[in-house]
Design an enzyme around this catalytic site. Structure first.
Site, PDB file in Angstrom:
ATOM      1  N   ARG A 155      -5.631  -4.176 -18.459  1.00  0.00           N
ATOM      2  CA  ARG A 155      -4.244  -4.514 -18.198  1.00  0.00           C
ATOM      3  C   ARG A 155      -3.810  -5.848 -18.797  1.00  0.00           C
ATOM      4  NH1 ARG A 155      -3.482  -2.277 -11.941  1.00  0.00           N
ATOM      5  NH2 ARG A 155      -3.303  -0.095 -12.544  1.00  0.00           N
ATOM      6  N   SER A 212       0.823  -1.208   0.000  1.00  0.00           N
ATOM      7  CA  SER A 212       0.000   0.000   0.000  1.00  0.00           C
ATOM      8  C   SER A 212       0.860   1.262   0.000  1.00  0.00           C
ATOM      9  CB  SER A 212      -0.926   0.012   1.210  1.00  0.00           C
ATOM     10  OG  SER A 212      -1.834  -1.058   1.178  1.00  0.00           O
ATOM     11  N   GLU A 237      -7.320   6.446 -15.992  1.00  0.00           N
ATOM     12  CA  GLU A 237      -6.489   5.250 -16.063  1.00  0.00           C
ATOM     13  C   GLU A 237      -7.149   4.235 -16.987  1.00  0.00           C
ATOM     14  OE1 GLU A 237      -5.333   3.740 -12.250  1.00  0.00           O
ATOM     15  OE2 GLU A 237      -4.150   5.506 -11.753  1.00  0.00           O
ATOM     16  N   ARG A 242      -8.605  -6.961 -12.240  1.00  0.00           N
ATOM     17  CA  ARG A 242      -8.947  -5.769 -11.458  1.00  0.00           C
ATOM     18  C   ARG A 242      -8.906  -4.515 -12.320  1.00  0.00           C
ATOM     19  NH1 ARG A 242      -5.740  -1.850  -8.742  1.00  0.00           N
ATOM     20  NH2 ARG A 242      -3.854  -2.988  -9.297  1.00  0.00           N
ATOM     21  N   GLU A 296      -6.180  -7.213  -0.402  1.00  0.00           N
ATOM     22  CA  GLU A 296      -5.813  -8.121  -1.487  1.00  0.00           C
ATOM     23  C   GLU A 296      -5.802  -9.580  -1.063  1.00  0.00           C
ATOM     24  OE1 GLU A 296      -2.267  -8.684  -4.843  1.00  0.00           O
ATOM     25  OE2 GLU A 296      -2.188  -6.999  -3.436  1.00  0.00           O
TER      26      GLU A 296
END
Length: 525
Positions: free
Chosen positions: A274, A41, A112, A366, A355
């Site tokens: 991704r 994190s 993003e 994700r 996670e």
């Protein structure tokens, strides 16, 4: 031996969010294997996704999350988390100067990959994780004890084996300490260090996942590993993360001859999901070409991305050259310990958040910046539930742990060899031959039969890495389709008719009520 109300294993955003919101009357203990700031994190460059823009709406965010997750998501979890996000972020913004603002004083919203709107809240440019972590650390109350450099390695169950009542850990001196509490929370993150190329902190080796599995908790979706497309790549090593926000600001991926590589691959090109971008970079690199992130069109890059600039300069990359060499690496585990949105696992008294848990929010892949969001949401939800004290907890004292038929520490493989083989055989592109070879190689070590008390912390880490490698490989071999972060070259298409469902892995542990099923694994779909 110590007795608390709540024990939190791990020290990331989910763990600290929980700890800061538990009521003062509760004795809370955080156990972390290194320092409290040594967590994934803290390294998070990306931000937190929330539908805060004037043209945005949670319904759009939901659609983007489901699309990125290839509709493998738990739709109820997606609805709850995404609709809670705007209020959660607004409330946090009121607590201090956590997030960046635009010239009008409103929260600055970035773009993003796979998002249809600008909805990413950042802190300190590309230091969101650090900002949020420092904020949460500053809000810890004196009812919270922090045990640093203490390595939790085995959950303690009651005599019937159906309730978690504590955890065993090794101190820096090597002694074994037993901690007991009514609520045991795993918040140790994923298992990125299983791969030779990774964005993850050096501590993220799947400890909590392995502990839960060995205790008999249900594990789910372990085949779904997200590989981040852009890690700084030099001399056959990855040196750090280059946030997706860089592409959100206009950077594009090019090959060494300057050709854009995402043209015609996906409608969103460089901001595609991704797994699509990672697979494309993998293809180009397999052809013997290097891939770069062309940042020449981003004005004031050093100001917008100070952390990334520092990583590049540390490794001899000049921002003024306008391109950064990149390669994909393991980044996030979509699967994990099966929980509900509160964090409750299949074992009473045992919880998982962040996670380490799998709520179904992320599905097969994700969506960018949904992870910090999930950790903050789960930490808040679990704190409310524990604070209410609605669960009837069976208060029992430790009488024995379950080590039946276990072996002393056995021959273990070289860690680098394990990482290299996982990258090669169970990485971005998979197939039956490689998966079966990897599973046979892993099984020779019998990692889940090792008696951990007699092992060093380094050996326990190796055992845990082997266990997680086995879970991922087994699940990847079982899923005969490609979906999200799981790509099979021998089954390259999605197969909704047979595979739009979860893969649950359960370890029959400790011989409790299982008889002949002791130490066997069942995969239920």
């Amino acid at each position: 031996m110590t007795k608390d109300d709540v024990i939190i294993i791990g020290s990331g955003v989910a763990a600290l969010q929980l700890a800061t919101q538990l009521k003062m009357e509760l004795n809370v203990r955080i156990i972390t294997k290194e320092k409290i700031r040594t967590a994934n994190s803290y390294l998070a460059q990306g931000g937190i996704a929330a539908a805060l823009g004037t043209g945005d709406h949670p319904a759009k965010h939901v659609i983007d999350t489901l699309e990125a997750g290839r509709f493998h998501n738990n739709k109820e979890a997606v609805q709850q988390v995404i609709h809670a996000a705007p209020t959660l972020i607004k409330n946090m913004a009121l607590q201090g100067e956590l997030f960046d603002k635009d010239s009008s004083g409103d929260l600055f919203l970035g773009m993003e990959g796979a998002h249809s709107e600008k909805r990413i809240v950042h802190g300190g440019g590309d230091a969101t994780g650090k900002n949020v972590m420092e904020h949460l650390i500053s809000r810890l109350n004196n009812n919270v004890i922090i045990e640093e450099n203490v390595f939790a390695y085995e959950l303690i169950l009651n005599a019937e084996g159906n309730q978690c009542i504590g955890v065993k850990a090794k101190t820096p001196e090597g002694s074994i300490q037993r901690y007991f509490a009514s609520h045991i929370i795993i918040a140790t993150g994923g298992c990125g260090q299983l791969y030779s190329y990774t964005s993850n902190a050096s501590t993220v080796s799947g400890d909590g996942l392995a502990m839960a599995y060995l205790a008999g908790a249900e594990m789910v979706d372990m085949e779904f590993i997200q590989f981040h497309p852009t890690l700084l790549y030099l001399n056959d090593e990855t040196k750090g993360l280059i946030s997706e926000a860089v592409r959100g600001e206009g950077a594009i991926l090019i090959s060494d001859d300057g050709t854009p590589i995402m043209e015609g691959v996906h409608t969103l090109r460089d901001l595609g999901p991704r797994h699509v971008v990672s697979q494309r970079i993998y293809e180009v690199r397999k052809q013997g070409r290097q891939v770069y992130l062309d940042i020449s069109q981003i004005a004031d890059f050093e100001k917008r991305f100070p952390s990334i600039t520092a990583i590049c300069e540390k490794n001899g990359i000049r921002i003024s050259d306008g391109k950064i060499p990149v390669a994909p690496g393991s980044h996030f585990l979509m699967g994990g310990i099966k929980t509900d949105l509160i964090g409750r696992s299949s074992i009473a008294g045992l919880y998982a958040i962040g996670e380490a848990s799998c709520t179904g929010l992320h599905g097969a892949n994700r969506l960018a910046s949904n992870s910090l969001l999930e950790g903050l949401f789960q930490g808040e939800q679990l704190s409310k539930w524990i604070n209410q004290g609605t669960e009837e907890v069976q208060h029992v004292e430790w009488n024995h742990t379950f080590s039946f038929s276990k072996k002393e520490c056995v021959r273990l493989p070289d860690v680098q060899q394990l990482k290299d083989l996982m990258m090669e055989r169970v990485g971005i592109v998979r197939n039956e031959v490689n998966l079966k070879s990897q599973l046979a190689w892993i099984n020779q070590f019998n990692a889940d039969e090792v008696h951990l008390d007699g092992c060093s912390t380094e050996e326990i880490t190796q055992v845990f890495m082997l266990i997680n490698a086995k879970l991922i490989t087994e699940a990847a071999l079982k899923r005969t389709e490609s979906r999200g972060g799981h790509f099979r070259s021998d089954f390259p298409m999605e197969d909704d008719g047979n595979w739009l469902r979860k893969s649950i892995i359960h370890h029959y542990t400790n011989g409790v009520g299982k008889n002949d099923e002791h130490n066997k694994t069942a995969i239920a779909t």
